[in-house]
Write an enzyme that holds these catalytic residues in place. Structure first.
Site, PDB file in Angstrom:
ATOM      1  N   LEU A   2       0.661  -1.272   0.018  1.00  0.00           N
ATOM      2  CA  LEU A   2       0.041   0.098   0.019  1.00  0.00           C
ATOM      3  C   LEU A   2       0.691   1.357   0.078  1.00  0.00           C
ATOM      4  O   LEU A   2       0.514   2.444  -0.509  1.00  0.00           O
ATOM      5  CB  LEU A   2      -0.904   0.107   1.024  1.00  0.00           C
ATOM      6  CG  LEU A   2      -2.243  -1.009   1.221  1.00  0.00           C
ATOM      7  CD1 LEU A   2      -2.751  -0.933   2.642  1.00  0.00           C
ATOM      8  CD2 LEU A   2      -3.032  -0.682   0.247  1.00  0.00           C
ATOM      9  N   GLY A   3       2.093   1.223   0.746  1.00  0.00           N
ATOM     10  CA  GLY A   3       2.835   2.324   0.646  1.00  0.00           C
ATOM     11  C   GLY A   3       4.160   2.057   1.403  1.00  0.00           C
ATOM     12  O   GLY A   3       4.482   0.981   2.079  1.00  0.00           O
ATOM     13  N   ASP A  38       3.756  15.003  15.595  1.00  0.00           N
ATOM     14  CA  ASP A  38       3.889  14.723  14.347  1.00  0.00           C
ATOM     15  C   ASP A  38       2.481  14.744  13.586  1.00  0.00           C
ATOM     16  O   ASP A  38       2.068  14.041  12.855  1.00  0.00           O
ATOM     17  CB  ASP A  38       4.491  13.103  14.285  1.00  0.00           C
ATOM     18  CG  ASP A  38       5.210  13.194  13.017  1.00  0.00           C
ATOM     19  OD1 ASP A  38       5.675  14.170  12.340  1.00  0.00           O
ATOM     20  OD2 ASP A  38       5.515  12.065  12.492  1.00  0.00           O
ATOM     21  N   LYS A  90       1.712  -2.740   9.003  1.00  0.00           N
ATOM     22  CA  LYS A  90       2.830  -1.952   8.948  1.00  0.00           C
ATOM     23  C   LYS A  90       4.261  -2.732   9.142  1.00  0.00           C
ATOM     24  O   LYS A  90       4.270  -3.190  10.400  1.00  0.00           O
ATOM     25  CB  LYS A  90       2.949  -0.526   9.540  1.00  0.00           C
ATOM     26  CG  LYS A  90       3.875   0.259   9.554  1.00  0.00           C
ATOM     27  CD  LYS A  90       3.502   1.859   9.693  1.00  0.00           C
ATOM     28  CE  LYS A  90       3.090   2.208  11.158  1.00  0.00           C
ATOM     29  NZ  LYS A  90       2.846   3.560  11.191  1.00  0.00           N
ATOM     30  N   PHE A 136       9.336   4.505   8.360  1.00  0.00           N
ATOM     31  CA  PHE A 136       9.140   3.264   9.332  1.00  0.00           C
ATOM     32  C   PHE A 136       9.401   2.087   8.513  1.00  0.00           C
ATOM     33  O   PHE A 136      10.059   1.135   8.923  1.00  0.00           O
ATOM     34  CB  PHE A 136       7.837   3.431  10.013  1.00  0.00           C
ATOM     35  CG  PHE A 136       7.567   2.069  10.821  1.00  0.00           C
ATOM     36  CD1 PHE A 136       7.062   0.813  10.210  1.00  0.00           C
ATOM     37  CD2 PHE A 136       7.912   2.174  12.147  1.00  0.00           C
ATOM     38  CE1 PHE A 136       6.836  -0.432  10.970  1.00  0.00           C
ATOM     39  CE2 PHE A 136       7.827   0.871  12.917  1.00  0.00           C
ATOM     40  CZ  PHE A 136       7.327  -0.473  12.280  1.00  0.00           C
ATOM     41  N   VAL A 159       4.035  -0.659   4.133  1.00  0.00           N
ATOM     42  CA  VAL A 159       2.524  -1.060   4.532  1.00  0.00           C
ATOM     43  C   VAL A 159       2.067  -2.024   3.397  1.00  0.00           C
ATOM     44  O   VAL A 159       1.897  -1.555   2.324  1.00  0.00           O
ATOM     45  CB  VAL A 159       1.626   0.134   4.797  1.00  0.00           C
ATOM     46  CG1 VAL A 159       0.357  -0.165   5.264  1.00  0.00           C
ATOM     47  CG2 VAL A 159       2.489   1.210   5.881  1.00  0.00           C
TER      48      VAL A 159
END
Length: 280
Positions: free
Chosen positions: A90-91, A217, A122, A95, A98
């Site tokens: 997904l992305g 954040d 994630k 980090f 995902v």
């Protein structure tokens, strides 16, 4: 954590989570795992109830034994995401990656693609900008804080060097994608206002708690949208406990993204007790 959920989703459904932090319940009312790696033959997703209790700092063992979260095995998440294949991606962000996955809504066991509950998984990459500390912070806060404008954390996986988080899937992705992605249709002003109000409610929830939370954040890539453009704050890896008792401020290393953080915080490293909302 990072911008890994920028393009990812997390899930709009009526499945949400409850139970006060640290409370002890019977297995019938508290079906989630209470020990890392423990399993149950059956799971039931409880109904949603707002909760903002944050006890004193907890040990890693206490955090990972949260009654609100399921401890997934790495094998379960591999199966849920089709072995982390590229077509499930997904992305990607600071980090890690995902992936889209599917789990059974009742048992939370892996299910066939296209069936069951859609989730966003994630996965930390070793060379990423964030590590175990941020991963554990996210588990800590989202395992305790429950609100309609915070993304729901369903569970986690800690298996050797593998660190993963399992969230609800947000079909509309991040606000950043809608504002800045090339070719994206402009959001109507009514939707923009709805998103701004939803994000503000999420921050208000964090700031009005008896034990305040400083998000640190707040930016468009960390505001996720469900299928009805309801906004939910994500990425609590940089979150920090706010002022308590007679303390009127918290001094700390400056964290966040320049351009989004409050100017006085970037300049001084001090966050006042009366927190200010900046929506860029």
């Amino acid at each position: 954590m990072g911008n890994c959920m920028d393009k990812a989703g997390a899930v709009e459904n009526n499945t949400t989570y409850q139970s006060k932090v640290g409370s002890k319940s019977s297995s019938s009312s508290n079906p989630f795992t209470t020990k890392t790696g423990s399993t149950r033959s059956s799971w039931t997703v409880p109904s949603y109830k707002e909760s903002r209790e944050l006890p004193t700092p907890r040990t890693e063992g206490e955090i990972l034994s949260s009654p609100n979260l399921k401890a997934f095995s790495f094998g379960e998440l591999k199966a849920a995401s089709k072995n982390f294949r590229s077509d499930s991606l997904l992305g990607e962000g600071g980090f890690g990656y995902v992936f889209k996955g599917w789990i059974d809504e009742q048992t939370l066991a892996p299910s066939k693609p296209g069936s069951g509950l859609v989730v966003a998984i994630k996965k930390l990459k070793p060379e990423g900008f964030q590590g175990h500390k941020e991963w554990l912070t996210e588990v800590d806060y989202l395992g305790q804080l429950h609100h309609q404008n915070l993304v729901k954390l369903i569970g986690y996986c800690l298996d050797g060097d593998n660190r993963l988080l399992v969230y609800e899937y947000m079909p509309k992705g991040s606000l950043e994608n809608h504002l800045f992605r090339r070719g994206a249709d402009p959001l109507p002003w009514g939707i923009r206002l709805k998103v701004a109000i939803g994000a503000a409610k999420g921050l208000s929830f964090l700031h009005d708690a008896e034990n305040q939370v400083i998000y640190r954040d707040f930016k468009a890539s960390n505001i996720l949208l469900d299928s009805d453009f309801n906004a939910k704050l994500s990425d609590f890896g940089l979150a920090k406990a706010g002022p308590t008792g007679d303390r009127t401020h918290v001094s700390t290393q400056v964290m966040g993204t320049r351009g989004y953080a409050a100017p006085e915080y970037v300049a001084t490293g001090t966050q006042q007790g009366n927190l200010t909302l900046y929506f860029v």
